[in-house]
Write an enzyme that holds these catalytic residues in place. Structure first.
Site, PDB file in Angstrom:
ATOM      1  CB  CYS A 168      -6.861  -8.265   5.412  1.00 35.69           C
ATOM      2  SG  CYS A 168      -5.485  -8.788   6.439  1.00 35.69           S
TER       3      CYS A 168
ATOM      4  CE  LYS B  77      -3.647  -2.471   2.421  1.00 35.13           C
ATOM      5  NZ  LYS B  77      -2.806  -3.666   2.692  1.00 35.13           N
TER       6      LYS B  77
END
Length: 439
Positions: free
Chosen positions: A354, A236
């Site tokens: 997640c 990311k």
């Protein structure tokens, strides 16, 4: 084309070790392949896919492996390889094993009891039923028990999606644009990327579409100061740096030197020069305090159960325990509170996991808001509209594999209220004093 009989022995050997669940399956497989360099790429692929098939279907496979005669571990391995590579691809089976395998492959799994078909530990299955109900739980578990596709992110500093699709097709690798992430491509097969010029030049990175959407909603802009608070290996981070067009200053914080080391070669390929990796000791590290109230955007991709990645890491469901979820909640709340101190007035804080469990997601977001009246929640529907992402969401981002064909992701976006400088300085000083007293 049949697999050599030795592949069954290799797969059984490594499966025996993986089912002890003393380490992640991917790291155990990597070490095994290093120790067995004679295995070719096709053989390694077959062993890995067979192992992951066992981990996805462990409840179902174990039931049938134990019911037959012969060593249970060998039968488990046969079932895994047959699931991944096809029953006809296996060499070295006895006549009895061939007949037994044929009977099992004819079973209609849709007619199984839900608990068996779900292939989840009971504690997790019960949580999913309580959260989603039986019908949606079965859709979710069916998706989680299927292999994930290979998603790529195009590095906008090096290329664009259309040109990369053309270059991949010439390889030849077929791909299709992802529906939500504007720079994402879904590859229809799983080629070896490491030797491809596109990968070596930094034009593409492997990244699930859900992870790409998560980076997008941070909304990082040119010239801003941005922090990726739990950067890990930096997937990311790289996406944020490209969104910032290699301007401003992007800090990649992590407590693990090993994880940050994995970022370095990826950073070199990416062409980014605005990223500054920083190892921190904890969420109250002095390096963080020096940046208090100065950061435009902070992403907290918090340590979590990882249950949203079961398509890629099916061993996680067998390695996680209910108590670990409780322990993670405490860590998640502490990290989010520590990261919040960095955000300046009008700046944004993104909390993400997640996972699809409410305990790690909604509850942490609500707890944070209750304890931080200087922040307010930005509805995810508004954030997605700002980023021109065509997704229907309410207050939070909730990506699920059976609905969105991504890994499971959660995100909440908070914005800090703009306060007079004196009031803000006093709040930071009070927070420092409280931490010093606690220590």
């Amino acid at each position: 084309m049949r697999l050599p009989p030795a592949i069954l022995a290799n797969a059984e050997e490594v499966l025996r070790e993986i089912l002890r669940f003393t380490a992640p399956a991917d790291s155990t497989l990597s070490r095994y392949f290093r120790d067995h360099p004679r295995l070719g790429s096709r053989e390694r692929g077959a062993v890995a896919e067979g192992i992951y098939a066992v981990l996805r279907n462990k409840s179902f496979f174990t039931d049938f492996a134990e019911a037959g005669s012969g060593p249970t571990m060998r039968r488990l391995t046969i079932l895994g390889l047959a699931e991944a590579m096809g029953a006809d691809s296996l060499g070295g089976l006895t006549e009895e094993e061939t007949e037994w395998l044929e009977r099992i492959t004819q079973i209609d799994r849709n007619l199984m009891q839900p608990t068996m078909r779900a292939n989840m530990p009971k504690w997790l299955y019960d949580k999913l039923i309580a959260q989603y109900g039986e019908a949606e739980t079965m859709l979710l578990t069916d998706a989680l028990n299927a292999p994930a596709p290979l998603d790529l992110r195009v590095n906008s500093l090096k290329s664009n999606r259309e040109d990369v699709m053309v270059a991949l097709a010439e390889a030849p690798v077929l791909s299709t644009p992802t529906p939500y992430a504007p720079l994402g491509l879904r590859v229809l097969k799983k080629p070896s990327l490491q030797n491809m010029p596109l990968f070596q030049s930094g034009a593409i990175e492997v990244q699930d579409e859900g992870s790409q959407v998560l980076a997008q909603i941070v909304g990082a802009k040119r010239g801003e100061m941005v922090v990726d608070f739990c950067a890990g290996a930096g997937g990311k981070t790289l996406a944020l740096g490209a969104l910032m067009r290699n301007t401003g200053r992007l800090y990649a914080f992590d407590v693990s030197e090993k994880r940050l080391a994995k970022l370095k070669p990826r950073l070199a390929r990416s062409g980014l020069s605005n990223v500054h990796p920083v190892q921190i000791a904890h969420e109250r590290d002095a390096k963080i305090k020096r940046l208090a109230g100065k950061i435009d955007r902070v992403l907290v991709d918090a340590p979590c159960s990882g249950l949203g990645t079961l398509r890629r890491n099916p061993d996680v469901k067998w390695r996680q325990q209910p108590q670990s979820i409780v322990e993670l909640q405490e860590k998640q709340a502490a990290i989010l509170a520590g990261a919040a101190r960095l955000v300046k007035g009008g700046g944004r804080l993104v909390y993400a996991t997640c996972s699809f469990l409410n305990e790690e997601n909604d509850q942490i977001a609500e707890q944070f808001l209750a304890g931080h009246p200087d922040f307010f929640l930005l509805p995810m529907s508004q954030v997605l509209a700002e980023q021109k992402i065509d997704l229907e969401m309410g207050d939070y981002l909730k990506l699920l594999p059976h609905r969105h064909h991504t890994d499971g992701f959660f995100a909440a976006v908070f914005e800090r209220k703009v306060m007079p400088k004196k009031v803000f300085a006093d709040k930071v000083e009070d927070a420092d004093g409280a931490e010093a007293a606690a220590e």
